[in-house]
Write a protein that holds these residues in place. Structure first.
Motif, PDB file in Angstrom:
ATOM      1  N   ILE A 224       3.538   3.265  11.479  1.00  0.00           N
ATOM      2  CA  ILE A 224       2.990   4.248  12.288  1.00  0.00           C
ATOM      3  C   ILE A 224       1.860   5.048  11.136  1.00  0.00           C
ATOM      4  CG2 ILE A 224       2.905   6.670  13.251  1.00  0.00           C
ATOM      5  CD1 ILE A 224       4.010   4.344  15.096  1.00  0.00           C
ATOM      6  N   ASP A 225       2.437   5.306   9.791  1.00  0.00           N
ATOM      7  CA  ASP A 225       1.585   6.011   8.964  1.00  0.00           C
ATOM      8  C   ASP A 225       0.263   4.949   8.698  1.00  0.00           C
ATOM      9  OD1 ASP A 225       3.044   8.078   8.723  1.00  0.00           O
ATOM     10  OD2 ASP A 225       3.984   7.544   6.796  1.00  0.00           O
ATOM     11  N   MET A 226       0.542   3.589   8.703  1.00  0.00           N
ATOM     12  CA  MET A 226      -0.663   2.791   8.222  1.00  0.00           C
ATOM     13  C   MET A 226      -1.592   2.915   9.464  1.00  0.00           C
ATOM     14  SD  MET A 226      -0.509  -1.241   8.117  1.00  0.00           S
ATOM     15  CE  MET A 226      -0.814  -1.407   9.885  1.00  0.00           C
ATOM     16  N   LEU A 227      -1.073   2.703  10.630  1.00  0.00           N
ATOM     17  CA  LEU A 227      -1.984   2.912  11.698  1.00  0.00           C
ATOM     18  C   LEU A 227      -3.038   4.178  11.802  1.00  0.00           C
ATOM     19  CD1 LEU A 227       0.042   1.030  14.498  1.00  0.00           C
ATOM     20  CD2 LEU A 227      -2.018   0.066  13.343  1.00  0.00           C
ATOM     21  N   ALA A 228      -2.010   5.253  11.624  1.00  0.00           N
ATOM     22  CA  ALA A 228      -2.838   6.560  11.548  1.00  0.00           C
ATOM     23  C   ALA A 228      -3.765   6.596  10.515  1.00  0.00           C
ATOM     24  CB  ALA A 228      -1.613   7.672  11.359  1.00  0.00           C
ATOM     25  N   ALA A 229      -3.424   5.932   9.422  1.00  0.00           N
ATOM     26  CA  ALA A 229      -4.485   5.896   8.212  1.00  0.00           C
ATOM     27  C   ALA A 229      -5.764   5.366   8.723  1.00  0.00           C
ATOM     28  CB  ALA A 229      -4.012   5.422   6.974  1.00  0.00           C
ATOM     29  N   VAL A 230      -5.788   4.224   9.374  1.00  0.00           N
ATOM     30  CA  VAL A 230      -6.601   3.497  10.271  1.00  0.00           C
ATOM     31  C   VAL A 230      -7.404   4.467  11.098  1.00  0.00           C
ATOM     32  CG1 VAL A 230      -7.454   1.433  11.591  1.00  0.00           C
ATOM     33  CG2 VAL A 230      -5.840   1.452   9.888  1.00  0.00           C
ATOM     34  N   GLY A 231      -6.671   5.048  11.906  1.00  0.00           N
ATOM     35  CA  GLY A 231      -7.299   6.149  13.092  1.00  0.00           C
ATOM     36  C   GLY A 231      -7.926   7.001  12.537  1.00  0.00           C
TER      37      GLY A 231
ATOM     38  N   GLU B  15       0.926  -1.083  -0.076  1.00  0.00           N
ATOM     39  CA  GLU B  15       0.131  -0.112   0.118  1.00  0.00           C
ATOM     40  C   GLU B  15       0.862   1.234   0.211  1.00  0.00           C
ATOM     41  OE1 GLU B  15      -3.341   0.016  -0.299  1.00  0.00           O
ATOM     42  OE2 GLU B  15      -3.132  -2.229  -0.354  1.00  0.00           O
ATOM     43  N   LYS B  16       2.274   1.215   0.072  1.00  0.00           N
ATOM     44  CA  LYS B  16       3.127   2.077   0.006  1.00  0.00           C
ATOM     45  C   LYS B  16       2.948   3.142   1.111  1.00  0.00           C
ATOM     46  CE  LYS B  16       3.733   1.917  -5.235  1.00  0.00           C
ATOM     47  NZ  LYS B  16       3.222   2.450  -6.290  1.00  0.00           N
ATOM     48  N   TYR B  17       2.985   2.762   2.317  1.00  0.00           N
ATOM     49  CA  TYR B  17       2.911   3.507   3.539  1.00  0.00           C
ATOM     50  C   TYR B  17       4.295   3.902   3.918  1.00  0.00           C
ATOM     51  CZ  TYR B  17      -2.211   3.334   4.173  1.00  0.00           C
ATOM     52  OH  TYR B  17      -3.300   3.390   3.769  1.00  0.00           O
ATOM     53  N   ALA B  18       4.703   4.824   4.491  1.00  0.00           N
ATOM     54  CA  ALA B  18       6.193   5.081   4.930  1.00  0.00           C
ATOM     55  C   ALA B  18       6.328   4.175   6.245  1.00  0.00           C
ATOM     56  CB  ALA B  18       6.248   6.544   5.400  1.00  0.00           C
ATOM     57  N   GLY B  19       5.477   3.708   6.830  1.00  0.00           N
ATOM     58  CA  GLY B  19       5.787   2.694   8.137  1.00  0.00           C
ATOM     59  C   GLY B  19       4.512   2.371   8.837  1.00  0.00           C
TER      60      GLY B  19
END
Length: 694
Positions: free
Chosen positions: A495-502, A489-493
């Protein structure tokens, strides 16, 4: 008149008895050192020496009666006391206006000269002052006293002030340049010897008595040229000049004839660049400078600057017009009066300074708070930069400002002399756009920290939601699958992935579908894993790919990276030939570099990195200071995992003075470029205070 110095010294000793400087030594050491500079290095008279002592006594104790001293001494004391009240936070003026204020207080021109001597002693003793005071004195020296010393022709003092300022304001760059000057000194001496050899017989036959001197450019001036011309140290071509100092009677016509005769011999032997001829013999500079400058090319194609002058001219060039009345030990009231008249003229008329005169190396601007406190900002600084410079919390909540009473936005660029009042709101928070509106590293780091804190808060919300859903679905999301999903999905890490969920930008059902799809991995995915593993395993290698070039005389000897500075591919380095361990490679900014270059120049070996690096690894040590927080270490590990860097060791301690955590990381890195990226990313982590390479 001689006894007025003794009387002034006795009075000051009595008044200042018991007062000490920062090192615990008697305060009287300061006026005594200033008086010595005034007397021995500049050559002013006994009235000026007396004024130095009386100034310090009355400045600290205004009630002291000095009416018994001559009127001109009292006038100088009054001027010195007035100048001492000038503080940037009190005036809100630009540098040129500061200088005008000093001149206004100097009804006797000797006052300014004494004040420059006073500042020289202060800079020589800078370590005695607390850090904030040191920074203020450095700024005042750069803004006021260096330009004044140049204007008055006190060139030795000007150069010393510049180098002391440079040493404390830019210690890394100062150490690197001074070490390079030490390392290249033998080459300059060789060029000088080769230059004079074909001219000796002609000069001797003409009966010209002379001394040859190598004039090396000051470190501060070299740094300034490197910045202006955007070249490395090696790209500055006038690092040194060869100077002829002709010994003859101080007769103007005789001096000029001899200088032009030497000029003719030089230009007959070497090819001159006539466009660079500077004739200050026929028409001396307003500050009294007399010399003949020419650039010539030798047979090898090297360009050399040649300066031709007499001993009298050299004394003036080194010490200013003050040397007129002390030339050959003869002091003349008439020549002293002439020089002081020239000082008065220089102070009252804005002098035209050379275009290449070193100024603030980075072109800083000087901005004031409404209370008159002076702040130094980088070129292009905005209201936001100023707000963060005052305090991080003020920067975070800044919504605008009043500049000179006029309302402006946070993006408004500031200029020297602006008086800025920051406007804040408790509801204001940084946005990503702010990073485009600031230039200072402090502002950028704090904005990133705030954005990172917001991101982590969103990530915490996302983690809680994801864990709850996974538990309901009775699914696991191991780190291997997380890494695959993040890449897909080309997230930076993470943290970025979980923040997108949040933020509800990423639906947790997408993660569910991904996990289920991986329960039966395809043959294609299995095959694709192999080269990834191979690439990872194949990354580490020895440092044999690094080449030490131009090492003909030590061919076959092994080399090692010095543990004192741990060089990394891309660093500016030199080699040191040891007795038992082959060649040790040091960074040019290594704390031990100056000692090695100065004591063992014959064991210094020029080394360069190979043009293209392949796959070497180098050990580097990074020190991290952070506020106590259990999330800092996982965040650091997360950063390290994103780069071609591997962690060798990690030590966590505590600073008893500040209460901060002190983390020491030993990393294997392929180059200084990759290391810089790691350091930059770690500095953005929330609660990280400071990151540096050691």
């Amino acid at each position: 008149m001689e006894n007025i110095v003794e009387k002034a010294h006795a009075l000051a000793s009595e008044i200042l008895a018991g007062e000490v400087r920062g090192n615990g030594l008697p305060f009287m050491g300061h006026p005594e050192a200033v008086a010595a500079i005034v007397r021995d290095e500049i050559g002013l008279g006994v009235e000026c020496e007396a004024a130095v002592y009386l100034h310090e006594a009355t400045r600290r104790h205004p009630e002291v009666d000095i009416s018994a001293f001559p009127a001109d001494v009292r006038t100088m004391v009054d001027g010195l006391n007035r100048i001492s009240t000038i503080k940037p936070k009190d005036t809100r003026l630009e540098a040129e206006n500061y200088k005008r204020l000093i001149v206004q207080y100097s009804s006797d021109p000797r006052v300014t000269v004494i004040k420059i001597a006073d500042r020289l002693e202060v800079m020589r003793s800078l370590l005695l002052f607390p850090k904030a005071s040191r920074e203020q004195k450095q700024l005042e020296t750069l803004m006021l006293y260096i330009p004044l010393a140049h204007q008055l022709g006190l060139y030795n003092i000007k150069s010393e002030l510049e180098n002391i300022y440079f040493k404390y304001a830019y210690p890394e760059e100062y150490r690197s340049i001074t070490n390079k000057l030490l390392a290249t000194a033998p080459e300059r001496e060789r060029l000088s010897r080769e230059f004079i050899e074909p001219l000796k017989s002609k000069l001797d036959a003409a009966g010209i008595k002379y001394k040859l001197k190598i004039r090396t450019k000051a470190a501060f001036s070299i740094f300034h040229k490197m910045q202006v011309q955007k070249v490395p140290f090696e790209g500055v071509f006038d690092v040194f000049a060869i100077r002829f100092i002709i010994d003859c009677e101080p007769d103007r016509k005789l001096e000029q004839d001899l200088c032009w005769k030497v000029y003719s011999y030089v230009t007959q032997e070497y090819t001159p660049d006539t466009s660079r001829l500077r004739d200050w013999l026929t028409k001396p500079k307003p500050n009294g400078y007399e010399s003949l400058h020419i650039t010539v090319r030798n047979a090898q194609g090297s360009y050399l600057e040649v300066q031709i002058r007499t001993k009298r001219m050299d004394d003036i060039a080194e010490n200013g017009l003050a040397s007129h009345w002390s030339y050959k030990g003869i002091k003349s009231e008439h020549t002293l009066a002439q020089w002081l008249a020239s000082v008065r003229y220089a102070l009252e008329h804005k002098s035209t300074e050379p275009a290449d005169m070193p100024q603030a190396p980075t072109g800083e601007i000087f901005v004031f708070t409404p209370s008159g406190e002076l702040r130094i900002l980088s070129p292009g600084a905005t209201v936001l930069d100023f707000a963060f410079n005052i305090h991080s919390n003020i920067g975070v909540h800044c919504v605008g400002a009043r500049v000179g009473g006029k309302a402006v936005s946070i993006r408004e660029k500031l200029k020297t002399g602006d008086v800025v009042e920051i406007i804040t709101s408790k509801n204001q928070r940084p946005s990503q756009d702010w990073l485009n509106w600031v230039v200072s590293s402090k502002a950028k780091n704090k904005i990133r920290q705030e954005l990172d804190a917001a991101l982590r808060a969103q990530a915490a919300t996302g983690r809680e939601l994801l864990e709850r859903r996974l538990k309901n679905w009775k699914l696991e999301f191991p780190s291997e699958l997380q890494a695959d999903f993040i890449r897909k999905e080309k997230y930076a890490g993470i943290i970025d992935m979980l923040a997108a969920v949040g933020r509800e930008e990423l639906d947790v059902n997408e993660i569910k579908e991904f996990i289920l799809s991986r329960h039966q991995p395809s043959a294609e995915s299995q095959e694709s894993a192999a080269p990834e593993t191979q690439a990872k395993d194949g990354f580490a290698s020895s440092s044999d790919d690094i080449l030490v070039l131009n090492a003909k005389n030590v061919k076959g000897l092994q080399y090692k990276m010095a543990h004192c500075c741990n060089p990394v591919f891309g660093d500016d380095v030199f080699g040191f030939v040891t007795r038992t361990d082959g060649i040790k490679i040091h960074r040019m900014s290594c704390p031990n570099a100056a000692r090695l270059i100065e004591r063992y120049p014959y064991r210094i070996q020029k080394v360069v990195w190979q043009e293209n690096q392949s796959s070497g690894e180098f050990l580097a040590t990074v020190a991290v200071s952070s506020e106590p927080d259990r999330q800092v270490m996982p965040s650091i590990m997360d950063v390290i995992s994103q780069f071609r860097v591997s962690l060798r060791s990690c030590v966590v301690g505590s600073n008893s003075r500040t209460g901060d955590d002190e983390i020491t990381l030993k990393l294997l890195v392929p180059s200084n470029g990759e290391l810089d990226k790691v350091i930059s990313q770690i500095s953005r982590i929330h609660k990280v205070v400071k990151v540096k390479r050691i």
